[in-house]
Motif scaffolding. Structure first.
Motif, PDB file in Angstrom:
ATOM      1  N   HIS A 123     -53.797 -97.857 -46.346  1.00 15.74           N
ATOM      2  CA  HIS A 123     -53.833 -96.533 -46.970  1.00 15.74           C
ATOM      3  C   HIS A 123     -54.174 -96.689 -48.453  1.00 15.74           C
ATOM      4  O   HIS A 123     -53.588 -97.536 -49.138  1.00 15.74           O
ATOM      5  CB  HIS A 123     -52.478 -95.825 -46.878  1.00 15.74           C
ATOM      6  CG  HIS A 123     -51.918 -95.725 -45.493  1.00 15.74           C
ATOM      7  ND1 HIS A 123     -52.343 -94.786 -44.573  1.00 15.74           N
ATOM      8  CD2 HIS A 123     -50.953 -96.454 -44.862  1.00 15.74           C
ATOM      9  CE1 HIS A 123     -51.662 -94.937 -43.444  1.00 15.74           C
ATOM     10  NE2 HIS A 123     -50.821 -95.943 -43.593  1.00 15.74           N
ATOM     11  N   VAL A 125     -53.883 -94.369 -51.653  1.00 15.58           N
ATOM     12  CA  VAL A 125     -53.276 -93.103 -52.056  1.00 15.58           C
ATOM     13  C   VAL A 125     -53.120 -93.056 -53.574  1.00 15.58           C
ATOM     14  O   VAL A 125     -52.959 -94.088 -54.232  1.00 15.58           O
ATOM     15  CB  VAL A 125     -51.900 -92.878 -51.384  1.00 15.58           C
ATOM     16  CG1 VAL A 125     -52.053 -92.817 -49.876  1.00 15.58           C
ATOM     17  CG2 VAL A 125     -50.916 -93.973 -51.774  1.00 15.58           C
ATOM     18  N   TYR A 158     -58.239 -90.371 -48.141  1.00 12.25           N
ATOM     19  CA  TYR A 158     -57.941 -89.134 -47.419  1.00 12.25           C
ATOM     20  C   TYR A 158     -58.753 -87.976 -47.967  1.00 12.25           C
ATOM     21  O   TYR A 158     -59.035 -87.919 -49.162  1.00 12.25           O
ATOM     22  CB  TYR A 158     -56.440 -88.843 -47.484  1.00 12.25           C
ATOM     23  CG  TYR A 158     -55.657 -89.846 -46.670  1.00 12.25           C
ATOM     24  CD1 TYR A 158     -55.483 -89.663 -45.304  1.00 12.25           C
ATOM     25  CD2 TYR A 158     -55.167 -91.001 -47.250  1.00 12.25           C
ATOM     26  CE1 TYR A 158     -54.819 -90.602 -44.533  1.00 12.25           C
ATOM     27  CE2 TYR A 158     -54.497 -91.956 -46.490  1.00 12.25           C
ATOM     28  CZ  TYR A 158     -54.333 -91.751 -45.138  1.00 12.25           C
ATOM     29  OH  TYR A 158     -53.682 -92.695 -44.387  1.00 12.25           O
ATOM     30  N   HIS A 163     -53.585 -85.137 -49.208  1.00 12.05           N
ATOM     31  CA  HIS A 163     -52.960 -86.269 -49.893  1.00 12.05           C
ATOM     32  C   HIS A 163     -51.697 -86.714 -49.167  1.00 12.05           C
ATOM     33  O   HIS A 163     -50.835 -85.899 -48.821  1.00 12.05           O
ATOM     34  CB  HIS A 163     -52.641 -85.881 -51.331  1.00 12.05           C
ATOM     35  CG  HIS A 163     -53.845 -85.424 -52.096  1.00 12.05           C
ATOM     36  ND1 HIS A 163     -54.853 -86.288 -52.474  1.00 12.05           N
ATOM     37  CD2 HIS A 163     -54.230 -84.193 -52.519  1.00 12.05           C
ATOM     38  CE1 HIS A 163     -55.790 -85.611 -53.101  1.00 12.05           C
ATOM     39  NE2 HIS A 163     -55.445 -84.335 -53.145  1.00 12.05           N
ATOM     40  N   ARG A 164     -51.586 -88.020 -48.926  1.00 10.43           N
ATOM     41  CA  ARG A 164     -50.442 -88.540 -48.188  1.00 10.43           C
ATOM     42  C   ARG A 164     -49.179 -88.611 -49.030  1.00 10.43           C
ATOM     43  O   ARG A 164     -48.075 -88.560 -48.514  1.00 10.43           O
ATOM     44  CB  ARG A 164     -50.773 -89.940 -47.638  1.00 10.43           C
ATOM     45  CG  ARG A 164     -51.609 -89.910 -46.369  1.00 10.43           C
ATOM     46  CD  ARG A 164     -50.822 -89.278 -45.223  1.00 10.43           C
ATOM     47  NE  ARG A 164     -51.575 -89.253 -43.987  1.00 10.43           N
ATOM     48  CZ  ARG A 164     -52.329 -88.241 -43.591  1.00 10.43           C
ATOM     49  NH1 ARG A 164     -52.442 -87.169 -44.338  1.00 10.43           N
ATOM     50  NH2 ARG A 164     -52.965 -88.296 -42.435  1.00 10.43           N
ATOM     51  N   TRP A 195     -43.851 -88.610 -48.543  1.00 13.03           N
ATOM     52  CA  TRP A 195     -44.970 -89.052 -47.706  1.00 13.03           C
ATOM     53  C   TRP A 195     -45.226 -87.971 -46.687  1.00 13.03           C
ATOM     54  O   TRP A 195     -44.348 -87.621 -45.885  1.00 13.03           O
ATOM     55  CB  TRP A 195     -44.641 -90.378 -47.033  1.00 13.03           C
ATOM     56  CG  TRP A 195     -45.748 -90.934 -46.189  1.00 13.03           C
ATOM     57  CD1 TRP A 195     -45.903 -90.811 -44.849  1.00 13.03           C
ATOM     58  CD2 TRP A 195     -46.859 -91.712 -46.663  1.00 13.03           C
ATOM     59  NE1 TRP A 195     -47.037 -91.452 -44.435  1.00 13.03           N
ATOM     60  CE2 TRP A 195     -47.651 -92.022 -45.525  1.00 13.03           C
ATOM     61  CE3 TRP A 195     -47.269 -92.168 -47.909  1.00 13.03           C
ATOM     62  CZ2 TRP A 195     -48.822 -92.766 -45.613  1.00 13.03           C
ATOM     63  CZ3 TRP A 195     -48.435 -92.913 -47.996  1.00 13.03           C
ATOM     64  CH2 TRP A 195     -49.194 -93.208 -46.866  1.00 13.03           C
ATOM     65  N   THR A 196     -46.427 -87.392 -46.680  1.00 18.60           N
ATOM     66  CA  THR A 196     -46.698 -86.231 -45.834  1.00 18.60           C
ATOM     67  C   THR A 196     -47.141 -86.599 -44.422  1.00 18.60           C
ATOM     68  O   THR A 196     -47.159 -85.740 -43.542  1.00 18.60           O
ATOM     69  CB  THR A 196     -47.783 -85.341 -46.461  1.00 18.60           C
ATOM     70  OG1 THR A 196     -49.019 -86.065 -46.518  1.00 18.60           O
ATOM     71  CG2 THR A 196     -47.371 -84.908 -47.859  1.00 18.60           C
ATOM     72  N   GLY A 197     -47.515 -87.845 -44.211  1.00 20.40           N
ATOM     73  CA  GLY A 197     -47.951 -88.248 -42.877  1.00 20.40           C
ATOM     74  C   GLY A 197     -46.778 -88.676 -42.012  1.00 20.40           C
ATOM     75  O   GLY A 197     -45.612 -88.553 -42.389  1.00 20.40           O
ATOM     76  N   ASP A 201     -46.598 -94.357 -39.959  1.00 22.54           N
ATOM     77  CA  ASP A 201     -47.800 -94.898 -40.591  1.00 22.54           C
ATOM     78  C   ASP A 201     -47.469 -95.898 -41.693  1.00 22.54           C
ATOM     79  O   ASP A 201     -48.306 -96.711 -42.080  1.00 22.54           O
ATOM     80  CB  ASP A 201     -48.635 -93.766 -41.204  1.00 22.54           C
ATOM     81  CG  ASP A 201     -49.244 -92.856 -40.152  1.00 22.54           C
ATOM     82  OD1 ASP A 201     -49.296 -93.269 -38.979  1.00 22.54           O
ATOM     83  OD2 ASP A 201     -49.659 -91.739 -40.502  1.00 22.54           O
TER      84      ASP A 201
END
Length: 247
Positions: A123, A125, A158, A163-164, A195-197, A201
Motif C-alpha cells: 500500500h 498511502v 488509491y 484514501h486508505r 484505516w478506511t479499508g 489488508d
C-alpha cells in the motif's frame, strides 16, 4: 529529448515547461533531478541524513530497534532547500494547487527509478491531513495527483477520494514548537487516524507512507507505530524533501 522538441524547462520552471501537461512522471523526475539538491552520500540508511564517512547519524531515533522506531527507513526525493522548499510552502500554505501535480509526478518518478524499494510494497498511502485543513489538504492533493500520473498502474496507489488513511479530527500543529510539544502533537496526530479499508489488508503488509517533509521523524514514528499495532509488518517513509538534521 527527441529531435525538434524543446528540452524540459527544469524545476521550478515547471508551470511554463512544454511538458507541463504531457510529460511523464519519469521525464519530470529526471529533469528535476538535475536542479534539486540531491540527498547526500554517504547518508544514514534509516533517515537519509548526510553523515561523515564512517560516522553515525545524530538522530536518536535511528539507533532504536525498528519495533520502537516504527518505520524501517525513510527515503527522500531531494533536500528541503531552495526552490523545492519554496514550492512546497506555496502548496501547503498558499494553496497553489498546480504544484500538487508536479509533486505527484516526482513521487511516481522516484518509485519508477527505485524498483528495488517498491517490489514488496502493498500500500502507498499519504500521511493524512484533516478534512478541514486550509487552504487545502495538500497531502491528499499530492496523492490524488500521483495516482493520476501512474498511468500504467504500476504502484499500489488509491484513486482520488479513496484514501486508505484519513484523519478524523484536527490536532495541534507542531511547527515552531518545542521538542516536547512536537512529540505530543505527533502522538495526537497518530491517534486521530483511521484505516478506511478492511483491517485484514494491513496484516503482514508493507506500507509506504508518503509525506511532504521529514525533519526529526517524530510524526512518522507515531503513525508507523499505529500502523504496526494494527498489523502492518513494515512501514517505510517516502518524502519530497529531507530537512538537514541539526539536532
Amino acid at each position: 529529448m527527441t529531435a525538434h522538441l524543446p528540452d524540459p524547462a527544469g524545476f521550478p520552471e515547471c508551470p511554463v515547461c512544454a511538458y507541463v501537461l504531457t510529460g511523464t512522471a519519469r521525464l519530470c523526475s529526471d529533469c528535476a533531478g538535475r536542479t534539486l539538491q540531491p540527498v547526500a552520500d554517504p547518508r544514514c540508511p534509516v533517515c537519509s541524513q548526510a553523515v561523515a564517512p564512517g560516522g553515525q547519524c545524530g538522530n536518536r531515533l535511528c539507533a532504536l530497534p525498528v519495533a520502537q522506531r516504527g518505520f524501517s527507513r525513510v527515503d527522500a526525493v531531494a533536500v528541503y532547500s531552495g526552490a523545492l522548499k519554496d514550492k512546497i510552502h506555496k502548496l501547503k500554505y498558499g494553496g497553489k494547487h498546480g504544484w500538487a501535480m508536479i509533486f505527484g509526478r516526482l513521487l511516481v518518478g522516484w518509485m519508477a527509478s527505485h524498483p528495488e524499494q517498491m517490489q514488496d510494497v502493498d500500500h502507498v498511502v499519504g500521511n493524512p491531513t484533516h478534512a478541514g485543513r486550509q487552504p487545502l489538504q495538500h497531502i491528499e492533493a499530492i496523492m490524488d495527483a500521483a495516482y493520476t500520473e501512474d498511468v500504467t498502474r504500476s504502484f499500489p496507489l488509491y484513486p482520488p477520494g479513496a484514501h486508505r488513511l484519513i484523519k478524523g479530527s484536527e490536532t495541534p500543529r507542531s511547527a515552531n514548537r518545542s521538542l516536547d510539544d512536537k512529540r505530543a502533537a505527533a502522538a495526537a496526530h497518530a491517534a486521530a487516524l483511521t484505516w478506511t479499508g478492511d483491517t485484514g489488508d494491513l496484516r503482514g503488509a508493507t506500507i509506504l507512507l508518503v509525506d511532504d517533509v521529514f525533519t526529526s521523524g517524530s510524526q512518522l514514528r507515531q503513525v508507523a507505530l499505529r500502523l504496526r499495532a494494527s498489523g502492518a509488518a513494515d512501514v517505510r517513509g517516502l518524502v519530497l524533501a529531507r530537512v538537514p538534521w541539526s539536532g
